[in-house]
Design a protein around this motif. Structure first.
Motif, short mmCIF file in Angstrom:
data_model
loop_
_atom_site.label_atom_id
_atom_site.label_comp_id
_atom_site.label_asym_id
_atom_site.label_seq_id
_atom_site.Cartn_x
_atom_site.Cartn_y
_atom_site.Cartn_z
N SER A 180 -28.01 11.81 -1.63
CA SER A 180 -28.49 12.72 -0.59
C SER A 180 -27.39 12.97 0.43
N GLY A 181 -27.56 14.02 1.23
CA GLY A 181 -26.59 14.32 2.27
C GLY A 181 -26.37 13.17 3.24
N PRO A 182 -27.43 12.53 3.76
CA PRO A 182 -27.22 11.40 4.68
C PRO A 182 -26.48 10.24 4.04
N VAL A 183 -26.75 9.96 2.76
CA VAL A 183 -26.02 8.88 2.09
C VAL A 183 -24.55 9.23 1.97
N MET A 184 -24.24 10.47 1.58
CA MET A 184 -22.85 10.89 1.49
C MET A 184 -22.16 10.76 2.84
N LEU A 185 -22.86 11.16 3.90
CA LEU A 185 -22.26 11.09 5.23
C LEU A 185 -21.96 9.66 5.63
N ASP A 186 -22.88 8.74 5.34
CA ASP A 186 -22.64 7.33 5.65
C ASP A 186 -21.40 6.82 4.91
N ILE A 187 -21.28 7.18 3.65
CA ILE A 187 -20.15 6.71 2.86
C ILE A 187 -18.84 7.31 3.36
N LEU A 188 -18.87 8.56 3.77
CA LEU A 188 -17.65 9.19 4.27
C LEU A 188 -17.19 8.57 5.59
N GLY A 189 -18.06 7.80 6.23
CA GLY A 189 -17.66 7.06 7.41
C GLY A 189 -16.76 5.88 7.08
N MET A 190 -16.52 5.63 5.79
CA MET A 190 -15.59 4.60 5.35
C MET A 190 -14.43 5.29 4.62
N PRO A 191 -13.68 6.13 5.29
CA PRO A 191 -12.76 7.03 4.60
C PRO A 191 -11.64 6.37 3.82
N ASP A 192 -11.30 5.14 4.14
CA ASP A 192 -10.25 4.49 3.37
C ASP A 192 -10.70 4.17 1.96
N ARG A 193 -12.02 4.18 1.71
CA ARG A 193 -12.53 3.93 0.36
C ARG A 193 -13.69 4.86 0.02
N ALA A 195 -13.99 7.85 -1.50
CA ALA A 195 -14.10 8.41 -2.85
C ALA A 195 -14.65 7.37 -3.81
N ALA A 196 -14.09 6.17 -3.76
CA ALA A 196 -14.55 5.10 -4.64
C ALA A 196 -16.02 4.74 -4.37
N GLU A 197 -16.43 4.75 -3.11
CA GLU A 197 -17.80 4.40 -2.77
C GLU A 197 -18.78 5.50 -3.17
N LEU A 198 -18.38 6.76 -3.04
CA LEU A 198 -19.24 7.85 -3.50
C LEU A 198 -19.55 7.68 -4.99
N VAL A 199 -18.51 7.41 -5.75
CA VAL A 199 -18.66 7.26 -7.20
C VAL A 199 -19.46 6.01 -7.54
N ARG A 200 -19.11 4.89 -6.92
CA ARG A 200 -19.80 3.63 -7.22
C ARG A 200 -21.27 3.73 -6.87
N THR A 201 -21.59 4.31 -5.72
CA THR A 201 -22.98 4.40 -5.29
C THR A 201 -23.78 5.32 -6.18
N ALA A 202 -23.19 6.44 -6.59
CA ALA A 202 -23.90 7.36 -7.48
C ALA A 202 -24.26 6.68 -8.80
N ILE A 203 -23.33 5.92 -9.36
CA ILE A 203 -23.60 5.22 -10.62
C ILE A 203 -24.64 4.12 -10.41
#
Length: 232
Positions: A180-193, A195-203
């Motif tokens: 969801s948009g809010p989940v993506m936004l939370d993850i983007l708050g950890m910008p040093d990782r 991309a990896a967290e977006l992918v890991r969380t989706a899986i």
């Protein structure tokens, strides 16, 4: 020579036999900027993976000054000339001034990211979106039927947009159709990782497709990231 942005990318195979996603990024020495590309092969087959790799590499290598639509067309020429039968969807971002010109076919997405908010700037070329636009009922299957692709799109069918925030997120549908948009936004708050967290969380949340992301950090971000010229 324009200063290149900090960026990072990640990809993972979901519950598929093949990871048919691919990314590309290239900045010519002494050039005017950088081109980012993310492709998602249509189907779970080696031909789809080959099409995605071919498209992402060709789009990323297209000269910055020619713009994002030209990069998509370069990808199309490369896929058609490859001798393989696969197809893919594609989103391209070309650095222009402080922002990016965006072009896409299919349901790969681009989001503007300024360090505080994330905003989708592409519009899916899917049967579901077509029906929504015409106020018609949508079934889940329609979400996965694309109406444009690298192999088939005409010039007039290529979507275009502009991002002026300086930050950018590109995703395959294995990411954005799971998170969801809010989940993506939370993850983007950890910008040093991010991309990896977006992918890991989706899986981890049960995504049924491969998941791939490119995150381009906003210029104001105080980050340490790996700067790569080409990724595929």
């Amino acid at each position: 020579m324009r200063e290149l942005p900090h960026w990072h990318t990640a990809s993972a195979r979901g519950p598929r036999e093949h990871n048919a996603d691919a990314v590309g990024a290239y900045a010519a020495a002494g050039g005017a900027g950088i081109v980012f590309a993310l492709a998602d092969g249509v189907g779970d087959h080696p031909n789809a993976a080959h099409a995605a790799r071919t498209a992402a590499a060709a789009a990323a290598r297209n000269p910055v000054g020619q713009g994002a639509v030209a990069a998509v067309l370069a990808a199309q020429r490369a896929v058609l000339a490859s001798g393989w039968s696969g197809d893919c969807v594609l989103v391209v971002a070309v650095q222009t001034g402080e922002g990016y010109g965006i072009a896409w076919v299919g349901d790969a997405r681009a989001y503007a990211w300024d360090g505080y908010t994330v905003r989708q700037v592409t519009k899916d070329h899917t049967l579901a979106q077509y029906f929504r636009d015409h106020d018609q009922p949508v079934t889940p299957r329609m979400e996965h039927v694309v109406t444009t692709s690298v192999r088939t799109a005409g010039v007039h069918e290529i979507g275009t947009a502009t991002v002026t925030t300086g930050g950018l997120v590109l995703t395959s549908d294995g990411v954005h159709k799971t998170l969801s948009g809010p989940v993506m936004l939370d993850i983007l708050g950890m910008p040093d990782r991010a991309a990896a967290e977006l992918v890991r969380t989706a899986i981890s949340l049960g995504g049924s497709d491969n998941a791939t992301a490119i995150v381009v950090d906003p210029p104001s971000a105080d980050l340490v990231t790996e700067k790569l010229r080409v990724a595929a």
